[in-house]
Design a protein around this motif. Structure first.
Motif, PDB file in Angstrom:
ATOM      1  N   ARG A  23     -52.662 -27.263 -68.956  1.00 26.95           N
ATOM      2  CA  ARG A  23     -52.057 -26.863 -70.229  1.00 26.95           C
ATOM      3  C   ARG A  23     -52.804 -27.485 -71.414  1.00 26.95           C
ATOM      4  N   ALA A  25     -51.305 -26.442 -74.529  1.00 24.70           N
ATOM      5  CA  ALA A  25     -50.191 -26.306 -75.471  1.00 24.70           C
ATOM      6  C   ALA A  25     -48.941 -25.986 -74.665  1.00 24.70           C
ATOM      7  N   GLU A  57     -53.072 -14.529 -69.694  1.00 24.24           N
ATOM      8  CA  GLU A  57     -53.496 -15.934 -69.681  1.00 24.24           C
ATOM      9  C   GLU A  57     -54.863 -16.165 -69.065  1.00 24.24           C
ATOM     10  N   GLU A  96     -55.194 -18.369 -72.792  1.00 30.95           N
ATOM     11  CA  GLU A  96     -54.028 -18.761 -73.596  1.00 30.95           C
ATOM     12  C   GLU A  96     -53.367 -19.988 -73.010  1.00 30.95           C
ATOM     13  N   ASP A  97     -53.138 -20.992 -73.840  1.00 30.00           N
ATOM     14  CA  ASP A  97     -52.358 -22.180 -73.481  1.00 30.00           C
ATOM     15  C   ASP A  97     -52.956 -23.044 -72.371  1.00 30.00           C
ATOM     16  N   HIS A  98     -54.195 -22.786 -71.969  1.00 27.52           N
ATOM     17  CA  HIS A  98     -54.873 -23.601 -70.962  1.00 27.52           C
ATOM     18  C   HIS A  98     -56.290 -23.906 -71.444  1.00 27.52           C
TER      19      HIS A  98
END
Length: 134
Positions: A23, A25, A57, A96-98
């Protein structure tokens, strides 16, 4: 659906390695590792949400192949459900987010710092996988 569900993928490659995603975020989760996935939208089937989330993602097409038994509580009233999945096309990349992805062999599954909420699910995934290949 009244439940607030998050779906996760035990995504395996042709060599039997499990994909872990780190992660970036939100800040309270940054640096922790998880099974990729995300929230189920109202009216969406869990399997469809999983396919959508992996596309968003990771930029891949994947196919759910079976549900890992169990459901695990997450913060803010969510619950995690996990499916095994196979990669249909694309090479996973953190979109996304990683900020990092790792393919983990069965003997390295605990080499990353899994988010606390994901540990019971990863344990179930490892157990289900060991039964499937035995």
């Amino acid at each position: 659906m009244n439940e607030r569900i998050v779906v996760g993928a035990a995504l395996y490659d042709d060599e039997g390695r499990l994909l872990a995603a780190r992660r970036s975020a939100p800040p309270e989760l940054a640096g922790g590792w998880e099974l990729p996935g995300g929230k189920v939208e109202p009216g969406e089937r869990c399997e469809d949400a999983l396919v959508r989330e992996l596309r968003e993602e990771l930029g891949v097409e994947a196919e759910p192949t079976g549900r890992v038994p169990g459901q695990w509580p997450l913060p803010k009233g969510y619950a995690l459900r996990v499916w095994t999945a196979r990669l249909v096309s694309g090479e996973p990349r953190p979109l996304e987010d990683h900020d990092e992805l790792r393919w983990l062999t069965p003997d390295r599954i605990w080499s990353v710092d899994w988010l606390t909420a994901d540990v019971p699910a990863v344990t179930a995934v490892a157990l289900a996988r060991s039964r499937a290949v035995s």
